[in-house]
Design a protein around this motif. Structure first.
Motif, PDB file in Angstrom:
ATOM      1  N   ASP A  58       0.849  -1.195   0.000  1.00 51.41           N
ATOM      2  CA  ASP A  58       0.000   0.000   0.000  1.00 51.41           C
ATOM      3  C   ASP A  58       0.883   1.243   0.000  1.00 51.41           C
ATOM      4  O   ASP A  58       2.111   1.143  -0.050  1.00 51.41           O
ATOM      5  CB  ASP A  58      -0.995  -0.016   1.166  1.00 51.41           C
ATOM      6  N   VAL A  59       0.263   2.400   0.068  1.00 54.32           N
ATOM      7  CA  VAL A  59       1.020   3.658   0.002  1.00 54.32           C
ATOM      8  C   VAL A  59       1.916   3.872   1.216  1.00 54.32           C
ATOM      9  O   VAL A  59       2.809   4.711   1.192  1.00 54.32           O
ATOM     10  CB  VAL A  59       0.094   4.884  -0.195  1.00 54.32           C
ATOM     11  N   TYR A  60       1.700   3.100   2.286  1.00 48.88           N
ATOM     12  CA  TYR A  60       2.534   3.204   3.488  1.00 48.88           C
ATOM     13  C   TYR A  60       3.647   2.164   3.507  1.00 48.88           C
ATOM     14  O   TYR A  60       4.392   2.066   4.483  1.00 48.88           O
ATOM     15  CB  TYR A  60       1.669   3.066   4.745  1.00 48.88           C
ATOM     16  N   GLY A  61       3.713   1.348   2.446  1.00 47.62           N
ATOM     17  CA  GLY A  61       4.765   0.339   2.361  1.00 47.62           C
ATOM     18  C   GLY A  61       4.425  -0.989   3.008  1.00 47.62           C
ATOM     19  O   GLY A  61       5.250  -1.890   3.052  1.00 47.62           O
ATOM     20  N   ARG A  62       3.186  -1.123   3.502  1.00 47.95           N
ATOM     21  CA  ARG A  62       2.772  -2.399   4.101  1.00 47.95           C
ATOM     22  C   ARG A  62       2.541  -3.434   3.003  1.00 47.95           C
ATOM     23  O   ARG A  62       1.870  -3.155   2.016  1.00 47.95           O
ATOM     24  CB  ARG A  62       1.491  -2.227   4.910  1.00 47.95           C
ATOM     25  N   SER A  63       3.086  -4.623   3.203  1.00 42.69           N
ATOM     26  CA  SER A  63       2.977  -5.683   2.213  1.00 42.69           C
ATOM     27  C   SER A  63       1.662  -6.446   2.384  1.00 42.69           C
ATOM     28  O   SER A  63       1.302  -6.845   3.484  1.00 42.69           O
ATOM     29  CB  SER A  63       4.161  -6.634   2.354  1.00 42.69           C
ATOM     30  N   TYR A  64       0.943  -6.638   1.271  1.00 41.55           N
ATOM     31  CA  TYR A  64      -0.316  -7.370   1.284  1.00 41.55           C
ATOM     32  C   TYR A  64      -0.238  -8.684   0.527  1.00 41.55           C
ATOM     33  O   TYR A  64      -1.096  -9.543   0.676  1.00 41.55           O
ATOM     34  CB  TYR A  64      -1.446  -6.520   0.682  1.00 41.55           C
ATOM     35  N   TYR A  65       0.773  -8.842  -0.305  1.00 41.61           N
ATOM     36  CA  TYR A  65       0.868 -10.037  -1.141  1.00 41.61           C
ATOM     37  C   TYR A  65       2.307 -10.205  -1.592  1.00 41.61           C
ATOM     38  O   TYR A  65       2.944  -9.243  -2.019  1.00 41.61           O
ATOM     39  CB  TYR A  65      -0.040  -9.852  -2.364  1.00 41.61           C
ATOM     40  N   LYS A  66       2.816 -11.431  -1.496  1.00 45.87           N
ATOM     41  CA  LYS A  66       4.150 -11.761  -2.004  1.00 45.87           C
ATOM     42  C   LYS A  66       4.072 -13.119  -2.670  1.00 45.87           C
ATOM     43  O   LYS A  66       3.422 -14.027  -2.156  1.00 45.87           O
ATOM     44  CB  LYS A  66       5.182 -11.845  -0.878  1.00 45.87           C
ATOM     45  N   MET A  67       4.755 -13.237  -3.803  1.00 45.61           N
ATOM     46  CA  MET A  67       4.778 -14.519  -4.492  1.00 45.61           C
ATOM     47  C   MET A  67       5.981 -14.579  -5.417  1.00 45.61           C
ATOM     48  O   MET A  67       6.354 -13.576  -6.028  1.00 45.61           O
ATOM     49  CB  MET A  67       3.514 -14.705  -5.314  1.00 45.61           C
TER      50      MET A  67
END
Length: 110
Positions: A58-67
């Motif tokens: 997101d715009v704050y750098g929080r990761s929501y998905y990695k693959m």
């Protein structure tokens, strides 16, 4: 008449930001639909034989998905990502190759 005795100092008040040096284009990255509600389709092509890492932040750098995309999946050049549980907002999808080259695309979740 010039009554200035000192040196003239010129200051640059605004500096232009340089683009990130490690970002290079992976050809033809397409995200659709944009804005998206449920399933984000990611299409990409590139000429390097390397696995791809995908990350959504997101715009704050929080990761929501990695693959990590395997070699077999690379041949297809597309991925479907479920974003239905992500909060509404603006996100970035970053594709990274093992040689350090990257590209980033923005999209909106409604």
């Amino acid at each position: 008449m010039d009554d200035c005795d000192g040196d003239i100092i010129i200051r640059q008040s605004e500096q232009k930001e340089e683009p990130e040096a490690d970002l290079v284009e992976i050809d033809n990255v397409i995200l659709y639909p944009n804005p998206v509600r449920d399933q984000l389709q990611v299409q990409f092509t590139f000429d390097k034989q390397s696995p791809i890492a995908m990350e959504i932040t997101d715009v704050y750098g929080r990761s929501y998905y990695k693959m990590n995309v395997s070699k077999a999946e690379e041949q297809q050049g597309w991925k479907r990502i479920d974003v239905s549980r992500m909060p509404r907002g603006v996100y970035s999808l970053e594709l990274s190759l093992s040689d350090g080259s990257k590209t980033r695309k923005k999209f909106i979740v409604e």
